[in-house]
Design an enzyme around this catalytic site. Sequence first.
Site: not given
Length: 394
Positions: A44, A118, A148, A170, A172, A174, A216
Amino acid sequence: MQPALSVPWRATARKKNLLLTIPGLCHTGTVNRIQRIGLLTGGGDAPGLNAVVRGVVKAAINSYGIRVFGFYDAFRGLVRGKGKWLHWNNVSGILTQGGTILGTTNRDNPFHYVDNHRRPERTRDASGDVVRNYRKLKLDALIAVGGDGTLQCSCRMSGLGLRIVGVPKTIDNDVRGTDLTFGFNTAVTTATEAIDKLHSTAASHHRVMLVEVMGRTAGWLALTSGVAGGADVILIPEIPYRLDAVCAKIMHRNRSGKRFSIVVVSEGARAVDGEIVVRDRVAGSFEQVRLGGISAILARQIEGRTGLETRYTILGHLQRGGTPTPFDRFLATRFATAAVEMVTSGQFNRMVSLRGDTVTSVPLSIPGCAPRLVSPRSQDIRMARSIGTCFGDE
Ligand code: F6P
């Protein structure tokens, strides 16, 4: 393998004070001559990715005369051999931009690669394509910027012969092995600004206001923005909550004349007797489960229990966007230049890391390694409790 050469630019660069000294890195005085490196941004997006791209390209060209090939869309670009050589002008003016000029994806794992999303059920091992494209471009090393998933995949790739240096990113915060990732400070700033804004409307309407933040399974973003935004209740994944305790805190405030309450909820928070709320599942990606939506459920429960009007706001991807804070630009640039230095000094299959205020390095994390979580007994949690913050457990 290229011969070990003593490199004249290194002496010049040292004279110009361009070389950094990274504790934990050994400098032999001679290095394998590095001429071409690859660069990818994975997972992300996070504010500061462009600052890393800029830092890597500028340091590589300026200090070492190294060419940088930027892969598009993380490991997908390496599987497909798609990207471009990056020049000075490609990275000029991007320091303040959010996102990444290289593009990214958090759904492509080369070991379980989905060619066509798809048809997510059809996965294949595309790691051979990655190795082939790395060799085709005659790369001497790869700098992989990611969280991660990207870093653990890089660790597996290094087992196939790629020479990799990781840079932890990130919102996060983390990633195991570093005290901080870039992107986190900007996300905390965005979330705190949102909490500040929701404060005044909560107070005016005498409401309970829930603010759901990302993160998360780690509560860093909720804890930090919650404390900074003066939240009355902070719910994080590491401390499962009891609805009773949350409502008791809100009612206590109400009875003492505080007719509004701010509750910051991490997307990964869960009740003692409840489940984590899953928003989506993505086949083939490193992290197949996407979280989100707990605040909607909790808002209904709180309103039902307390009778107080309750609203919720899910900040979502707003937290990943926008211009990086000066702190993140600085950290991203430190990480970028350290990564280039690691490549030139032969420190492969390691990750740049921040320990205290020092940039150092650690081995790339092994797949399956757990994320870095908030310790319920940490100083930060005790600090928050001491000012009356409720974590829903007592
Ligand atoms: O890891 C960054 C992050 O923003 C998490 O906080 C969040 O759970 C996840 O990514 C969201 O992923 P997506 O962009 O696929 O919805």
